[in-house]
Design a protein around this motif. Sequence first.
Motif, PDB file in Angstrom:
ATOM      1  N   SER A 132      62.561 112.252  31.198  1.00  0.00           N
ATOM      2  CA  SER A 132      61.381 112.064  32.042  1.00  0.00           C
ATOM      3  C   SER A 132      60.104 112.404  31.274  1.00  0.00           C
ATOM      4  CB  SER A 132      61.495 112.929  33.299  1.00  0.00           C
ATOM      5  OG  SER A 132      60.344 112.808  34.088  1.00  0.00           O
ATOM      6  N   ALA A 133      60.128 113.498  30.513  1.00  0.00           N
ATOM      7  CA  ALA A 133      58.967 113.880  29.706  1.00  0.00           C
ATOM      8  C   ALA A 133      58.677 112.810  28.661  1.00  0.00           C
ATOM      9  CB  ALA A 133      59.209 115.231  29.031  1.00  0.00           C
ATOM     10  N   LEU A 134      59.719 112.260  28.057  1.00  0.00           N
ATOM     11  CA  LEU A 134      59.526 111.204  27.054  1.00  0.00           C
ATOM     12  C   LEU A 134      59.014 109.918  27.695  1.00  0.00           C
ATOM     13  CD1 LEU A 134      62.632 111.748  24.769  1.00  0.00           C
ATOM     14  CD2 LEU A 134      60.241 112.213  24.206  1.00  0.00           C
ATOM     15  N   ASP A 135      59.502 109.597  28.880  1.00  0.00           N
ATOM     16  CA  ASP A 135      59.016 108.405  29.581  1.00  0.00           C
ATOM     17  C   ASP A 135      57.513 108.499  29.810  1.00  0.00           C
ATOM     18  OD1 ASP A 135      61.572 107.316  29.732  1.00  0.00           O
ATOM     19  OD2 ASP A 135      61.896 107.943  31.822  1.00  0.00           O
ATOM     20  N   GLU A 136      57.050 109.658  30.267  1.00  0.00           N
ATOM     21  CA  GLU A 136      55.620 109.845  30.526  1.00  0.00           C
ATOM     22  C   GLU A 136      54.811 109.718  29.236  1.00  0.00           C
ATOM     23  OE1 GLU A 136      51.979 110.266  32.113  1.00  0.00           O
ATOM     24  OE2 GLU A 136      53.834 109.890  33.218  1.00  0.00           O
ATOM     25  N   ALA A 137      55.280 110.340  28.161  1.00  0.00           N
ATOM     26  CA  ALA A 137      54.574 110.259  26.875  1.00  0.00           C
ATOM     27  C   ALA A 137      54.531 108.820  26.378  1.00  0.00           C
ATOM     28  CB  ALA A 137      55.244 111.172  25.848  1.00  0.00           C
ATOM     29  N   ALA A 138      55.653 108.124  26.478  1.00  0.00           N
ATOM     30  CA  ALA A 138      55.713 106.731  26.025  1.00  0.00           C
ATOM     31  C   ALA A 138      54.777 105.844  26.838  1.00  0.00           C
ATOM     32  CB  ALA A 138      57.146 106.222  26.113  1.00  0.00           C
ATOM     33  N   ASN A 139      54.715 106.064  28.134  1.00  0.00           N
ATOM     34  CA  ASN A 139      53.802 105.288  28.988  1.00  0.00           C
ATOM     35  C   ASN A 139      52.351 105.486  28.558  1.00  0.00           C
ATOM     36  OD1 ASN A 139      55.837 104.177  30.549  1.00  0.00           O
ATOM     37  ND2 ASN A 139      55.733 105.777  32.099  1.00  0.00           N
ATOM     38  N   ARG A 140      51.994 106.712  28.249  1.00  0.00           N
ATOM     39  CA  ARG A 140      50.619 106.995  27.805  1.00  0.00           C
ATOM     40  C   ARG A 140      50.340 106.296  26.477  1.00  0.00           C
ATOM     41  NH1 ARG A 140      48.865 113.040  29.503  1.00  0.00           N
ATOM     42  NH2 ARG A 140      49.678 112.968  31.609  1.00  0.00           N
ATOM     43  N   ALA A 141      51.297 106.320  25.565  1.00  0.00           N
ATOM     44  CA  ALA A 141      51.121 105.671  24.256  1.00  0.00           C
ATOM     45  C   ALA A 141      50.998 104.155  24.415  1.00  0.00           C
ATOM     46  CB  ALA A 141      52.277 106.023  23.335  1.00  0.00           C
ATOM     47  N   GLU A 142      51.810 103.581  25.281  1.00  0.00           N
ATOM     48  CA  GLU A 142      51.750 102.136  25.496  1.00  0.00           C
ATOM     49  C   GLU A 142      50.410 101.713  26.086  1.00  0.00           C
ATOM     50  OE1 GLU A 142      55.245 101.206  27.790  1.00  0.00           O
ATOM     51  OE2 GLU A 142      56.554 101.571  26.054  1.00  0.00           O
ATOM     52  N   ARG A 143      49.894 102.505  27.021  1.00  0.00           N
ATOM     53  CA  ARG A 143      48.582 102.182  27.605  1.00  0.00           C
ATOM     54  C   ARG A 143      47.481 102.213  26.549  1.00  0.00           C
ATOM     55  NH1 ARG A 143      50.518 105.421  32.007  1.00  0.00           N
ATOM     56  NH2 ARG A 143      49.301 107.188  31.253  1.00  0.00           N
ATOM     57  N   ALA A 144      47.637 103.074  25.548  1.00  0.00           N
ATOM     58  CA  ALA A 144      46.638 103.183  24.482  1.00  0.00           C
ATOM     59  C   ALA A 144      46.950 102.263  23.306  1.00  0.00           C
ATOM     60  CB  ALA A 144      46.561 104.630  23.987  1.00  0.00           C
ATOM     61  N   ASP A 145      48.050 101.517  23.388  1.00  0.00           N
ATOM     62  CA  ASP A 145      48.486 100.618  22.317  1.00  0.00           C
ATOM     63  C   ASP A 145      48.687 101.374  20.995  1.00  0.00           C
ATOM     64  OD1 ASP A 145      49.315  98.153  21.335  1.00  0.00           O
ATOM     65  OD2 ASP A 145      47.296  97.631  20.627  1.00  0.00           O
ATOM     66  N   VAL A 146      49.382 102.502  21.082  1.00  0.00           N
ATOM     67  CA  VAL A 146      49.671 103.348  19.931  1.00  0.00           C
ATOM     68  C   VAL A 146      51.155 103.228  19.588  1.00  0.00           C
ATOM     69  CG1 VAL A 146      49.867 105.776  19.215  1.00  0.00           C
ATOM     70  CG2 VAL A 146      47.797 104.973  20.347  1.00  0.00           C
ATOM     71  N   ASN A 147      51.457 103.121  18.292  1.00  0.00           N
ATOM     72  CA  ASN A 147      52.844 103.076  17.847  1.00  0.00           C
ATOM     73  C   ASN A 147      53.508 104.429  18.085  1.00  0.00           C
ATOM     74  OD1 ASN A 147      52.602 100.441  16.839  1.00  0.00           O
ATOM     75  ND2 ASN A 147      51.811 101.213  14.902  1.00  0.00           N
ATOM     76  N   TYR A 148      54.751 104.395  18.565  1.00  0.00           N
ATOM     77  CA  TYR A 148      55.448 105.659  18.828  1.00  0.00           C
ATOM     78  C   TYR A 148      56.952 105.496  18.674  1.00  0.00           C
ATOM     79  CZ  TYR A 148      56.875 103.805  23.366  1.00  0.00           C
ATOM     80  OH  TYR A 148      57.439 103.040  24.352  1.00  0.00           O
ATOM     81  N   ASP A 149      57.594 106.627  18.471  1.00  0.00           N
ATOM     82  CA  ASP A 149      59.043 106.760  18.525  1.00  0.00           C
ATOM     83  C   ASP A 149      59.338 107.856  19.524  1.00  0.00           C
ATOM     84  OD1 ASP A 149      59.787 104.893  16.505  1.00  0.00           O
ATOM     85  OD2 ASP A 149      59.272 106.363  14.971  1.00  0.00           O
ATOM     86  N   ARG A 150      60.507 107.828  20.110  1.00  0.00           N
ATOM     87  CA  ARG A 150      60.895 108.876  21.056  1.00  0.00           C
ATOM     88  C   ARG A 150      62.320 109.309  20.765  1.00  0.00           C
ATOM     89  NH1 ARG A 150      60.964 106.661  26.987  1.00  0.00           N
ATOM     90  NH2 ARG A 150      62.652 108.146  27.266  1.00  0.00           N
ATOM     91  N   THR A 151      62.521 110.620  20.828  1.00  0.00           N
ATOM     92  CA  THR A 151      63.824 111.184  20.486  1.00  0.00           C
ATOM     93  C   THR A 151      64.112 112.385  21.380  1.00  0.00           C
ATOM     94  OG1 THR A 151      63.465 110.574  18.172  1.00  0.00           O
ATOM     95  CG2 THR A 151      65.198 112.177  18.610  1.00  0.00           C
ATOM     96  N   THR A 152      65.359 112.503  21.794  1.00  0.00           N
ATOM     97  CA  THR A 152      65.832 113.698  22.484  1.00  0.00           C
ATOM     98  C   THR A 152      66.902 114.327  21.607  1.00  0.00           C
ATOM     99  OG1 THR A 152      65.483 112.689  24.651  1.00  0.00           O
ATOM    100  CG2 THR A 152      66.927 114.611  24.567  1.00  0.00           C
TER     101      THR A 152
END
Length: 143
Positions: free
Chosen positions: A67-87
Motif C-alpha cells: 500500500s505504501a509503495l502504491d501511494e509512492a508510485a502514484n505520486r511519481a506517475e502523476r509527476a512523470d518521474v521514473n521509478y522502481d518499487r521493491t518490497t
Amino acid sequence: MHDNILVPTDGSDASAAAVDEAIAIADRERTTVHFLSVVDTGTEMSAAASGSIAPQLTETLEEKAESALDEAANRAERADVNYDRTTLEGDPHEVIAEYSTEYDIDLVVVGASGRSGLKEHLLGSTTDRVVRTVETSVLIARP
C-alpha cells in the motif's frame, strides 16, 4: 547530479514527505527514484513467531508495504518521474543500507520519523540508523 535516489517508505506522513521531496529532485534532474518498503521481520515477527499469528502478521505487514509503495508510485506517475518499487524483508536500516550499496544509490531521502512505538524508543529511530549506516548522502524530509 543524482542518477538514483532511494526513498524508504512505510506509508507514514514522514515518509510521504520524503517521497514528495525525492520526486521534486528527480523531476528537476530526470533521475530514477527507488521506492523501498521493508517488512520488518525483527521484533514484531520474533514476538509472534511462537504462535499461529506469525503468518497473519506477515501478510498484514506485506499488505501495508504494498500500500505504501502504491501511494509512492502514484505520486511519481502523476509527476512523470521514473521509478522502481521493491518490497524486501529484514531489519529496515540494514536492508536500506544494503539496497543503497547494491543499486549505487546517490542520495537516500528519508522521513524525519515514521512508525513509532516501544522498539523505536529502545533502539533508536530507523532514520538515525540509516544516517549512521549508509555510505551515501542522506536528506531528511519533514512532514
